[in-house]
Design a protein around this motif. Structure first.
Motif, short mmCIF file in Angstrom:
data_model
loop_
_atom_site.label_atom_id
_atom_site.label_comp_id
_atom_site.label_asym_id
_atom_site.label_seq_id
_atom_site.Cartn_x
_atom_site.Cartn_y
_atom_site.Cartn_z
N LYS A 17 0.83 -1.21 0.00
CA LYS A 17 0.00 0.00 0.00
C LYS A 17 0.86 1.26 0.00
O LYS A 17 1.78 1.40 0.81
CB LYS A 17 -0.93 0.03 1.23
CG LYS A 17 -2.09 -0.95 1.14
CD LYS A 17 -3.15 -0.62 2.15
CE LYS A 17 -4.31 -1.62 2.11
NZ LYS A 17 -4.99 -1.64 0.82
N SER A 18 0.55 2.16 -0.91
CA SER A 18 1.20 3.47 -0.92
C SER A 18 0.64 4.32 0.22
O SER A 18 -0.36 3.95 0.84
CB SER A 18 0.95 4.18 -2.26
OG SER A 18 -0.44 4.50 -2.37
N ASN A 19 1.25 5.46 0.47
CA ASN A 19 0.72 6.36 1.50
C ASN A 19 -0.70 6.82 1.13
O ASN A 19 -1.56 6.97 2.00
CB ASN A 19 1.64 7.57 1.68
CG ASN A 19 2.95 7.19 2.34
OD1 ASN A 19 3.03 6.19 3.06
ND2 ASN A 19 3.99 7.96 2.10
N ALA A 20 -0.94 7.03 -0.16
CA ALA A 20 -2.28 7.43 -0.60
C ALA A 20 -3.30 6.31 -0.36
O ALA A 20 -4.44 6.57 0.04
CB ALA A 20 -2.25 7.81 -2.08
N ALA A 25 -7.83 4.14 2.89
CA ALA A 25 -8.34 3.09 3.77
C ALA A 25 -8.73 3.66 5.14
O ALA A 25 -9.77 3.29 5.70
CB ALA A 25 -7.29 2.00 3.93
N VAL A 26 -7.91 4.58 5.67
CA VAL A 26 -8.23 5.21 6.96
C VAL A 26 -9.56 5.96 6.85
O VAL A 26 -10.43 5.84 7.73
CB VAL A 26 -7.10 6.18 7.38
CG1 VAL A 26 -7.57 7.08 8.53
CG2 VAL A 26 -5.87 5.40 7.82
N PHE A 27 -9.73 6.69 5.76
CA PHE A 27 -10.99 7.44 5.57
C PHE A 27 -12.19 6.49 5.52
O PHE A 27 -13.19 6.70 6.21
CB PHE A 27 -10.90 8.25 4.27
CG PHE A 27 -12.22 8.83 3.84
CD1 PHE A 27 -12.76 9.93 4.50
CD2 PHE A 27 -12.93 8.27 2.79
CE1 PHE A 27 -13.99 10.46 4.11
CE2 PHE A 27 -14.16 8.77 2.39
CZ PHE A 27 -14.69 9.88 3.06
N GLU A 384 0.47 1.87 11.13
CA GLU A 384 1.40 1.84 9.99
C GLU A 384 1.75 3.26 9.53
O GLU A 384 2.91 3.54 9.18
CB GLU A 384 0.81 1.03 8.84
CG GLU A 384 1.64 1.01 7.56
CD GLU A 384 3.05 0.46 7.74
OE1 GLU A 384 3.85 0.61 6.79
OE2 GLU A 384 3.38 -0.10 8.81
N LYS A 385 0.76 4.15 9.52
CA LYS A 385 1.06 5.54 9.16
C LYS A 385 2.08 6.15 10.14
O LYS A 385 3.02 6.84 9.74
CB LYS A 385 -0.23 6.37 9.17
CG LYS A 385 -1.13 6.13 7.98
CD LYS A 385 -2.24 7.16 7.90
CE LYS A 385 -1.68 8.52 7.51
NZ LYS A 385 -2.74 9.50 7.25
N LYS A 386 1.88 5.85 11.40
CA LYS A 386 2.78 6.34 12.44
C LYS A 386 4.18 5.75 12.26
O LYS A 386 5.19 6.45 12.38
CB LYS A 386 2.22 5.96 13.82
CG LYS A 386 3.05 6.44 15.00
CD LYS A 386 2.39 6.00 16.31
CE LYS A 386 3.25 6.36 17.51
NZ LYS A 386 2.64 5.86 18.78
N ARG A 387 4.25 4.46 11.94
CA ARG A 387 5.55 3.80 11.73
C ARG A 387 6.29 4.41 10.56
O ARG A 387 7.49 4.69 10.64
CB ARG A 387 5.34 2.30 11.49
CG ARG A 387 6.63 1.49 11.45
CD ARG A 387 6.44 0.14 10.78
NE ARG A 387 6.11 0.26 9.37
CZ ARG A 387 7.01 0.53 8.43
NH1 ARG A 387 8.28 0.72 8.73
NH2 ARG A 387 6.63 0.64 7.17
#
Length: 399
Positions: A17-20, A25-27, A384-387
């Motif tokens: 998964k890319s950052n986008a 997915a978070v949204f 994962e975003k935090k990591r």
């Protein structure tokens, strides 16, 4: 003993998964954590499509890309190859639902036959599947289940359904592709169970090619499995079962209450967990006769399966044991199982955006009804975003 909590490894889980992709997915999971929003959003989506408003692009860029691999098999190919490079296999599902005509059913059969052929040619695709009501009217399945008299036209219709199932199963057997029938509502399921048992008797003599789904929120499924196992031992055929918790809980309980019969569903989530784990354990105790396809997003049940396999000395890649999750969900289970060398597979839906909307809305609604599922997905994505943010800061500080 299984010591490490392998499903907490978000780096492996979201490697593709890319950052986008993570942000999307978070949204989506934030929205699905709010049942009222899901109901409103589902109603607006259905209305917009009915009125032919230009919303397909928005759907494709949000919920479709989260839960579907593409519009065509060709469009899915790059994803399948990327997943297979991570030891993660695929089931392709042409997820068009709610069709009612004989022409629709024939179209569905032809698509399923194509997907069996596709699986036979592509090592990334390890199973094929079909939904019984995608190849015949629900009402016919229901009447046969309820042992109601069929009119001459309905007898003809039922015979066509039998021929379609036979065509799929014989083709899968000829192509050496494992094929499973999805589970559906209890008031049509017995007809499907009986038909799939016939197919197992015919095609599972030496190896398991034909698989039926057991929805373990039904309190009778362990007993049903034991009876089927005894038939298999007596009559010389092997059993193939996909085990899931189940997808129609609210509908089942509402119908039972309305029609005044005991609910076929376990009385609580805890009772369902106990039942699922009991069916899982029974399968792993009898691998000489039963191949099991473990369809679960539940980490506790997945760890239980790993522990039983280790205790019994069952190889991680034993072909009689597979783990499966839906595309767009529980990547922490799928990718980490694949990384460790277990047989792991993703169900990847595809199809025209407009036609798969019923599947997508069902998926969103099911996420809101499974306690803790959406919150767990969201917490892993945020972790994962935090990591990644921490990794980026570390790299910058080194520079």
């Amino acid at each position: 003993m299984i010591r490490s909590k392998i499903f907490n490894d978000t780096k492996s889980a979201f490697k593709l998964k890319s950052n986008a992709d993570l942000d999307r997915a978070v949204f989506l999971f934030s929205m699905m954590d709010r049942p009222t929003l899901v109901k409103i959003g589902s109603a607006i989506t259905e209305f917009s499509l009915k009125m032919h408003l230009p919303v397909e692009f928005l759907i494709k860029k949000t919920i479709f890309e989260q839960f579907c691999g593409g519009v065509t098999t060709e469009e899915c190919k790059p994803l399948l190859k990327k997943m297979y490079a991570e030891n993660l296999h695929t089931i392709l599902d042409y997820s068009v639902e709610g069709k009612e005509t004989e022409e629709d059913f024939d179209t569905s059969i032809n698509k399923k036959l194509e997907l069996i052929d596709y699986a036979s040619r592509n090592r990334e695709v390890s199973f094929a599947m079909f939904k019984p009501t995608a190849i015949g009217r629900f009402e016919i399945w229901e009447k046969v289940t309820m042992k109601e008299d069929l009119s001459p036209d309905e007898v003809e219709e039922w015979n066509k359904i039998i021929k379609r199932v036979e065509k799929l199963c014989s083709h899968a057997y000829d192509k050496k592709v494992r094929l499973y029938a999805d589970g559906e509502e209890t008031w049509m399921q017995s007809a499907a169970d009986d038909l799939m048992e016939q197919m197992m008797r015919k095609y599972n003599k030496e190896e398991v090619y034909i698989i039926n789904t057991l929805q373990c929120y039904r309190w009778d499924r362990l007993e049903y499995l034991k009876e089927l196992h005894e038939k298999g031992k007596k009559d010389g055929f092997k059993i193939g079962v996909k085990i899931v918790r189940g997808a129609y809980m609210e509908k089942e309980n509402a119908r039972a209450k309305k029609m005044g019969y005991p609910s076929p569903i376990c009385e609580s989530k805890e009772a369902t967990d106990v039942n699922f784990n009991g069916v899982l354990s029974y399968c792993l105790d009898h691998l000489e006769d039963i191949s099991v396809f473990i369809g679960t997003h539940n980490e506790v049940s997945s760890y239980l399966a790993l522990q039983i396999m280790e205790d019994k000395g069952i190889a991680m890649d034993d072909e009689r044991v597979w783990f499966s999750q839906l595309y767009g969900m529980s990547d922490n289970i799928s990718y980490n199982l694949a990384k460790k060398g277990y047989n792991a597979v993703k169900l990847v839906p595809f199809g025209p955006v407009r036609d798969v909307v019923p599947y997508l809305l069902r998926r969103a609604q099911e996420n809101t009804s499974v306690r803790g599922q959406t919150g767990r997905e969201l917490s892993l994505l945020l972790e994962e975003k935090k990591r990644r943010k921490g990794d980026k800061s570390t790299r910058h500080s080194r520079n």
